[in-house]
Enzyme design. Structure first.
Site, short mmCIF file in Angstrom:
data_model
loop_
_atom_site.label_atom_id
_atom_site.label_comp_id
_atom_site.label_asym_id
_atom_site.label_seq_id
_atom_site.Cartn_x
_atom_site.Cartn_y
_atom_site.Cartn_z
N LYS A 1 13.66 3.74 14.26
CA LYS A 1 12.72 2.63 14.36
C LYS A 1 12.90 1.94 15.71
O LYS A 1 14.03 1.63 16.10
CB LYS A 1 12.94 1.64 13.22
N GLU A 54 8.56 -3.09 -6.63
CA GLU A 54 8.25 -4.39 -7.22
C GLU A 54 8.33 -4.38 -8.74
O GLU A 54 8.81 -5.33 -9.35
CB GLU A 54 6.86 -4.84 -6.76
N ARG A 66 1.56 -5.19 -8.02
CA ARG A 66 2.10 -3.90 -8.43
C ARG A 66 3.08 -4.02 -9.59
O ARG A 66 3.51 -3.02 -10.15
CB ARG A 66 2.80 -3.26 -7.22
#
Length: 628
Positions: free
Chosen positions: A287, A374, A402
């Site tokens: 990243k 979640e 979700r």
């Protein structure tokens, strides 16, 4: 020679010699850094996906071949290569390019991808359709590629897609962009599994050649391919090598490869793209690759705001100002945890975003990052609550969608003492319709056993958090917005608030204004302006959507106001306005008061700055003032 400025579509990219691709990657990386230094966006994820993006568009015939992106903030390179380079400076701006890939913006954007983990299921659906639909001039044969990364493999939906992939007729390719990150560092068993997963490159090539030979001889149908994969895993087990979870699901695995070697990625993609059946290409990436500040601080440079492209120094506002609601939450949670040993914190991969990292640093044994999961976060919290702990489960409002069934089935039915903290409620700004917290008030209000509250300011947030952790409170929702509050002096002694009680902030006789949450501060300014003109306006901070304050409602009904105006930063259908109308219909059947509901409309709200969007929606101070 500059190559990027001559690439207006992937067709231009595919005209280049493969040896020119590293230069394209370098120019693309620098272009993103320069633009985002002045126009903030998601930097680190896209820098890490440059080489795989270039390779995918070089090998596959997009847009006929379909790239299904997962976690759209890794797709800036994709946007730039697909005809949006000149407009890229408008990315995330009001009326500019959308924050994430969107089919309404470009034929190269195959599916909505603002939330994580949906790419494999989406791509599988497309790949099955590819098998079933006839091919003609309008529908040519196509490859389907899912690009999943940034921690999205920790989401349950990704595994549902993987589990189903080998059961359906498809030739889908899954590209795993494995950078060991979401926004913060990835967590969990899969992180460690992928870190040590390795397959010998010579073995991969030999297996590929053998598979092609068997297929050409008519000896490798789908049933035999699965048998070979299972036999392959058995041999690995006998040799004491790590078994491959993907091949255990009858999905061919290739990798891991260096995700920053664009020429190697092109070679591998060309070798495997025409293989039959589902397959996965595992790429290791970094990243923030190619930009030292982002590589060294990937969490900060996920979305760094304004920064100097040369030094990486971020432009910070040092002016004394109110804190962010998330920071008030994080510091208050730690304060409460120190006095209540039952309190724990739970977050699905957002410890920095919701400031759960404050508790994690001070009490790591009492704070849990469960990854991008979640639903699990909610059910995990329910399990802890069942045994006597008091979980503060912090989820962004739009992501809590979700976990809707988990809230009902695993928390509310038993009225478990879980404090559900919904960060980023209401309009969030530049991230747009996938991230606006528009629906939580409406989708939570019908659920029995759920208390729903929204603080008007930082003091109220602290009081509600203190109240929510008191014994026998049951399922308690506190929702608050993204961004800063209104109080510089935000620390205050705790006060318990009686559930279902609001506040009368101003007396009045002609108009009653009922607000919920921080929009009450905007309404208060508009009401003060109107009061200077002699208008008699009562202002009530309702605090609780559920239960409504019966005393306030009876007062409003008894005064027979000419107009009742409800103001909320959620959809009007099902929220505060609907609750007030329902109450009046049941308890004040003969009331002549006109009820006006202000809130979000019955449509998905576009992206832009919060002030721009609130103005467009008629929820800013001037718009409210004109109604009074």
């Amino acid at each position: 020679m500059q190559l990027l400025e001559n690439i207006n579509s992937p067709y231009d990219l595919r005209r280049l010699d493969i040896k020119q691709l590293p230069q394209v990657c370098e120019e693309l990386r620098q272009f993103i850094i320069e633009v985002l230094s002045e126009n903030p966006g998601h930097l680190g994820s896209s820098l890490g996906a440059i080489e795989l993006t270039v390779a995918l568009h070089y090998v596959f015939e997009t847009p006929n071949d379909k790239l299904v992106w997962d976690v759209g903030h890794q797709a800036y390179g994709h946007k730039i290569l697909t005809g949006r380079r000149e407009q890229f400076h408008t990315n995330r701006k009001f009326k500019g390019l959308k924050p994430f890939p969107s089919p309404s913006e470009s034929e190269y954007d195959t599916f909505t991808c603002g939330h994580a983990s949906n790419s494999i299921s989406t791509a599988l659906g497309m790949a099955v359709a590819e098998k079933l639909l006839p091919h003609d001039e309008q529908h040519k044969p196509r490859h389907i590629v899912a690009v999943i990364g940034d921690g999205a493999m920790s989401g349950g939906l990704a595994y549902e897609g993987l589990n189903n992939a080998s059961s359906q007729p498809n030739d889908m390719l899954i590209v795993l962009n494995d950078n060991n990150m979401s926004i913060d560092l990835s967590v969990g068993g899969l992180k460690h599994y992928l870190l040590h997963l390795n397959t010998n490159e010579k073995y991969n090539r030999l297996r590929f050649k053998a598979a092609n030979w068997l297929h050409d001889k008519g000896m490798l149908d789908d049933k035999r391919r699965r048998t070979i994969l299972r036999f392959n895993n058995s041999v690995k087990s006998l040799l004491a090598q790590q078994q491959n979870i993907f091949e255990g699901m009858d999905i061919r695995y290739f990798g891991p490869y260096d995700g920053h070697d664009v020429i190697e990625i092109v070679r591998v993609l060309n070798e495997i793209k025409n293989m039959s059946g589902p397959k996965i290409l595992h790429l290791h990436t970094k990243k923030g690759k190619g930009y030292k500040p982002a590589e060294e601080n990937p969490t900060i440079f996920h979305a760094p705001g304004l920064f100097d492209p040369e030094t990486g120094e971020r432009e910070l506002n040092t002016k004394l100002q109110p804190p962010k609601f998330q920071d008030v939450f994080g510091n208050t949670l730690l304060e409460l945890a120190r006095s209540n040993g039952k309190i724990v914190g739970v977050t699905p991969a957002m410890p920095t975003g919701c400031s759960m990292n404050i508790l994690m640093k001070a009490m790591p044994e009492r704070a849990f990052d469960v990854g991008i999961a979640e639903g699990h976060a909610m059910t995990f919290s329910g399990g802890m609550a069942k045994e006597g702990l008091v979980p503060f489960c912090n989820i962004y409002s739009s992501f809590a969608q979700r976990a809707y069934d988990n809230i009902i089935h695993d928390v509310a039915i038993e009225n478990l003492h879980v404090v559900i903290c919904l960060d980023r409620a209401g309009i969030v700004g530049e991230d747009g319709p996938t991230h606006h917290g528009a629906f939580d008030l409406a989708y939570l209000r019908p659920i029995p056993n759920v208390t729903i509250a929204s603080p008007m300011d930082e003091h109220e947030l602290r009081h509600l958090m203190y109240t929510a952790q008191m014994p026998n409170m049951g399922t308690f929702v506190i929702r608050y917005p993204r961004g800063r509050g209104v109080l510089i002096d935000w620390e205050c002694p705790f006060e318990e608030i009686k559930v279902g009680t609001g506040r009368r902030l101003r007396e009045g006789n002609d108009i009653a204004v009922l607000t919920l949450g921080p929009l009450g501060n905007v309404a208060a300014k508009a009401i003060s302006r109107a009061a200077e003109e002699g208008k008699s306006i009562a202002h009530y901070d309702m605090r609780f959507l559920k239960p409504l304050d019966e005393d306030i409602m009876n007062e409003i009904a008894g005064k027979k106001f000419q107009r009742i105006i409800t103001i909320e930063d959620g959809v009007t259908t099902g929220g505060l306005g609907s609750a007030v109308i329902e109450w009046m219909a049941e308890h004040a059947k003969h009331s002549d008061s006109e009820i006006i509901r202000l809130g979000l409309p019955d449509k998905f709200v576009e992206h832009g700055s919060v002030p721009e969007l609130m103005n467009m929606l008629g929820l800013d101070e001037d718009a409210i003032y004109k109604l009074l």
